[in-house]
Design a protein around this motif. Structure first.
Motif, short mmCIF file in Angstrom:
data_model
loop_
_atom_site.label_atom_id
_atom_site.label_comp_id
_atom_site.label_asym_id
_atom_site.label_seq_id
_atom_site.Cartn_x
_atom_site.Cartn_y
_atom_site.Cartn_z
N LEU A 5 0.85 -1.20 0.00
CA LEU A 5 0.00 0.00 0.00
C LEU A 5 0.88 1.25 0.00
N PRO A 6 0.42 2.33 -0.62
CA PRO A 6 1.21 3.56 -0.60
C PRO A 6 1.47 4.06 0.82
N SER A 7 0.54 3.74 1.75
CA SER A 7 0.72 4.16 3.13
C SER A 7 1.96 3.50 3.76
N GLU A 8 2.31 2.29 3.27
CA GLU A 8 3.51 1.64 3.76
C GLU A 8 4.75 2.43 3.38
N ILE A 9 4.76 2.98 2.18
CA ILE A 9 5.89 3.80 1.74
C ILE A 9 6.00 5.03 2.61
N VAL A 10 4.86 5.62 2.96
CA VAL A 10 4.85 6.80 3.81
C VAL A 10 5.42 6.46 5.19
N VAL A 11 4.97 5.34 5.76
CA VAL A 11 5.39 4.97 7.11
C VAL A 11 6.85 4.51 7.14
N GLU A 12 7.23 3.71 6.14
CA GLU A 12 8.55 3.08 6.18
C GLU A 12 9.65 3.93 5.57
N ARG A 13 9.32 4.85 4.67
CA ARG A 13 10.36 5.62 3.98
C ARG A 13 10.25 7.12 4.21
N PHE A 14 9.03 7.66 4.06
CA PHE A 14 8.87 9.10 4.20
C PHE A 14 9.01 9.55 5.65
N ARG A 60 15.97 9.80 -2.33
CA ARG A 60 15.07 10.52 -3.23
C ARG A 60 14.19 11.52 -2.50
N LEU A 61 13.96 11.26 -1.22
CA LEU A 61 13.18 12.19 -0.41
C LEU A 61 14.07 13.24 0.22
N ALA A 62 15.18 12.80 0.80
CA ALA A 62 16.08 13.72 1.51
C ALA A 62 16.70 14.76 0.58
#
Length: 304
Positions: A5-14, A60-62
């Protein structure tokens, strides 16, 4: 398929990246580790790890300027007291929404779920509406068709010098951007069929225009594969009850000439071909209702 889920990317990476960057910014502004921990809702040990120089950021975020500006704005607001937790949360949520709309979170989500590639994460942005489902079905058909030809060694002998492609259009397509195909085309790579990437919309010009012209005469002919013209190929089609239709190789007004030809014949034949011209390689097109349908016929006529 691994479901993410996209929410996993938010929790685990963002979220870890945002917290680490915020902790570093607040530390540089003189806040203690415990003060930072209280502000970010984490432990003092976590803050210690964040500011130790090894926070394990998502590059990619930092390295994104929008993330850097948001973190600096929140850190400055916390330090001066001009921003409360609600306002900071609002800033981060706005950034998440922006990143989920074809941004870094979308890219990371596509990497975690390759099945999403080529959709631009429209499933997340637009939801599971009819248009998105149609796009998914087209892309999946082209993917399966590409696997079929890649798994058929005999296909390699029929790949044109300019490359081969597999295309399929959306039901009401009127533009090449609404036709999915393989970017970079399919080539002979040291004697094997090389499919360089997953299908994308707008990745073809010639095959796409052939499909669109065919659809104008017969809306069910939504897919095509191009091959190198040869007597072997044409004879194999005839042996299977399909009479190939020859057309003029010239590019000038090709679509108009094809449209006239289809009107004269009362439809779109399964196979059309030309014998080439000066600077133009002989090409055969195999049409189908879907990319898989066209590829199945290609595999049949080229033989094992």
């Amino acid at each position: 398929m691994a479901l993410h889920l996209p929410s996993e990317i938010v929790v685990e990476r963002f979220l870890p990246t945002a917290r680490a960057m915020l902790a570093t910014e607040l530390h540089e502004r003189g806040l203690t580790q415990q003060e930072i921990a209280d502000r970010l809702g984490v432990t003092q040990a976590a803050v210690s790890k964040y500011v130790s120089g090894d926070p394990n950021l998502e590059p990619r975020l930092a390295e994104d300027a929008r993330m850097q500006r948001t973190v600096e704005r929140i850190a400055e607001g916390f330090t001066t007291g001009e921003m409360d937790d609600y306002e900071a949360l609002s800033e981060l949520l706005a950034l998440v929404r922006e990143y989920e709309d074809r941004g870094p979170i979308c890219e990371l989500h596509e990497e975690a779920m390759p099945e999403l590639q080529g959709l631009g994460c429209d499933l997340c942005v637009r939801g599971q509406d009819g248009a998105v489902l149609a796009e998914q079905q087209v892309l999946e058909s082209v993917r399966k068709a590409a696997r079929m030809v890649a798994d058929t060694p005999a296909v390699v002998d029929h790949i044109p010098n300019v490359g081969m492609n597999i295309g399929m259009a959306l039901p009401d397509a009127s533009d090449p951007l609404e036709v999915a195909a393989i970017p970079g085309r399919i080539h002979d790579l040291r004697g094997r069929v090389n499919v360089p990437s997953n299908p994308e919309f707008g990745a073809s010009e010639h095959v796409a225009r052939a499909i669109l012209t065919a659809m104008a005469a017969d809306p069910t002919r939504r897919a095509a594969v191009n091959l190198a013209t040869s007597d072997e190929l044409l004879d194999s089609a005839r042996e299977r009850g399909v009479e190939p239709l020859e057309f003029d190789a010239a590019y000038e007004d090709r679509e108009a000439h094809l449209a006239e030809l289809f009107e004269e014949t009362g439809g779109v034949p399964r196979v059309i071909y030309h014998e080439g011209d000066f600077g133009i390689e002989p090409i055969t097109y195999v049409f189908g209702e879907t990319a898989v349908d066209a590829a199945e016929f290609v595999v049949e006529v080229v033989g094992e």
